[in-house]
Scaffold this active site. Structure first.
Site, PDB file in Angstrom:
ATOM      1  CG  MET A 289       8.132 -20.500  12.496  1.00  0.00           C
ATOM      2  SD  MET A 289       7.376 -19.661  11.090  1.00  0.00           S
ATOM      3  CE  MET A 289       6.398 -21.016  10.407  1.00  0.00           C
ATOM      4  N   GLY A 290      12.273 -20.036  13.823  1.00  0.00           N
ATOM      5  CA  GLY A 290      13.610 -19.511  14.057  1.00  0.00           C
ATOM      6  C   GLY A 290      14.636 -20.590  13.767  1.00  0.00           C
TER       7      GLY A 290
ATOM      8  CB  SER B  39      13.128 -12.073  -1.765  1.00  0.00           C
ATOM      9  OG  SER B  39      12.223 -13.073  -1.335  1.00  0.00           O
TER      10      SER B  39
ATOM     11  CG  ASP C 203      12.622 -16.315  10.654  1.00  0.00           C
ATOM     12  OD1 ASP C 203      11.823 -16.708  11.535  1.00  0.00           O
ATOM     13  OD2 ASP C 203      12.875 -16.964   9.628  1.00  0.00           O
TER      14      ASP C 203
ATOM     15  CD  GLU D 193       8.313 -21.125  33.904  1.00  0.00           C
ATOM     16  OE1 GLU D 193       7.764 -20.241  34.592  1.00  0.00           O
ATOM     17  OE2 GLU D 193       7.827 -21.569  32.836  1.00  0.00           O
TER      18      GLU D 193
ATOM     19  NE  ARG E 189      -3.363   2.189   3.120  1.00  0.00           N
ATOM     20  CZ  ARG E 189      -2.946   3.180   3.903  1.00  0.00           C
ATOM     21  NH1 ARG E 189      -1.706   3.171   4.398  1.00  0.00           N
ATOM     22  NH2 ARG E 189      -3.760   4.189   4.197  1.00  0.00           N
TER      23      ARG E 189
ATOM     24  CB  SER F 212       2.772 -25.475  35.289  1.00  0.00           C
ATOM     25  OG  SER F 212       2.566 -24.090  35.557  1.00  0.00           O
TER      26      SER F 212
ATOM     27  N   GLY G 205       7.258 -14.771  30.032  1.00  0.00           N
ATOM     28  CA  GLY G 205       7.719 -15.289  31.316  1.00  0.00           C
ATOM     29  C   GLY G 205       8.081 -16.760  31.288  1.00  0.00           C
TER      30      GLY G 205
END
Length: 328
Positions: free
Chosen positions: A174-175, A109, A132, A192, A25, A220, A190
């Site tokens: 992703m990465g 690209s 990324d 762990e 745009r 957890s 946050g």
């Protein structure tokens, strides 16, 4: 004015990222503002080879700034990797009267644009669009901010389940080559522990961290794993290892996958894309070519594409230090 440019092509290439439409745009409306014709090239380099073009004006990009994905579509093109394929693409551009193009995408690209420029002396300008955030020459790429917000939102929801059932969740994000998404989203949510390609922390440190979490009273835990992390072959191997050595944990895996690419772009990505689109067009009209538009210290800069694709961006070591403190 430098090069006499009367018509600019714009296309998206490689993996999609939120904010690409905002960049399209911006390019189109900047062309309209400067009385330059603009042509949309559909399906990236594949569409360029096939002559899949459509004139775009200011009104044709109404109501797309808020949409994820790309209205111009994206595709990977093996044919463009060949000299014959690039020759076909150049012939189509000349036939259409396109004098320069803006490519919105990532390293692959930009590499294609670099070769194309060298072979045909064709003016090109790049805008970094990849979740990324791995391209040299820009602190942020279009789509990164949206992606990390998507990941944080998903982790917040996973934590509700983890807390309800006293579970340990490995969340893969992703990465493949860099851990920007994992590190930023991990601190923001946050987590762990955060596992990224830049740091091979080892399985023993992971076990020690989980043991400390258990001793501190945590019922957890969330561990964020970048897909390129080198501790295990994959996140499921990590799950099996922890289950074997820490049977006190009920372990689950959540792979967020391509949902990280989708969704409406954040305000940050919309503004960044708008600024970069204006800079790309104005730079071409000033006679500049073979550059990528980037942002550093909130200022737009130009980096030679040859430099931008040389390596990946470095991980934020200060944020790693903050992460270590927060996971204590």
């Amino acid at each position: 004015m430098g090069l006499e440019i009367k018509k600019i092509g714009v296309f998206t290439s490689g993996g999609d990222s939120p904010g690409m439409n905002a960049a399209i745009r911006s390019v189109v409306r900047t062309c309209a503002y400067l009385k330059i014709e603009c042509v949309g090239i559909y399906r990236g380099y594949q569409g360029m080879i096939e002559g899949d073009f459509k004139p775009l004006d200011a009104r044709s990009v109404n109501n797309i700034i808020n949409k994820g994905g790309t209205i111009l579509k994206s595709a990977r093109c093996e044919e463009f990797r060949t000299a014959e394929g690039r020759k076909k693409a150049h012939e189509q551009l000349v036939k259409e009267g396109i004098d320069a193009f803006v490519v919105i995408g990532g390293n692959g690209s930009f590499g294609g644009a670099l070769v194309f420029n060298e072979e045909f002396n064709f003016p090109v300008m790049g805008i970094p669009g990849t979740i990324d955030n791995d391209i040299l020459g820009s602190t942020y790429t279009i789509g990164f901010d949206t992606a990390i917000n998507t990941v944080v939102e998903a982790i917040d929801k996973i934590r509700d389940t983890a807390s309800s059932h006293n579970r340990l969740f490995f969340v893969e994000v992703m990465g493949r080559d860099v851990g920007h998404i994992a590190l930023n989203a991990g601190v923001g949510a946050g987590a762990e522990e955060i596992l990224i390609p830049e740091q091979n922390l080892g399985l023993e440190r992971l076990l020690d961290s989980l043991k400390r979490s258990k001793k501190s009273g945590k019922s957890s835990s969330i561990v964020i794993v970048a897909e390129g992390d080198r501790i295990g072959k994959n996140v499921f191997e990590l799950k099996e290892y922890v289950e074997e050595h820490l049977p006190i944990y009920d372990v689950r895996v959540s792979v967020l996958g391509h949902m990280q690419r989708g969704g409406n772009p954040t305000c940050f990505d919309r503004v960044l894309a708008s600024r970069m689109g204006v800079k790309a067009v104005e730079s071409l009209l000033e006679g500049k070519s073979n550059y990528m538009v980037g942002i550093r210290d909130n200022n737009l800069i130009l980096t030679p594409i040859s430099e931008a694709i040389k390596a990946h961006t470095d991980i934020d070591k200060e944020l790693i230090r903050v992460s270590d403190i927060m996971t204590t």
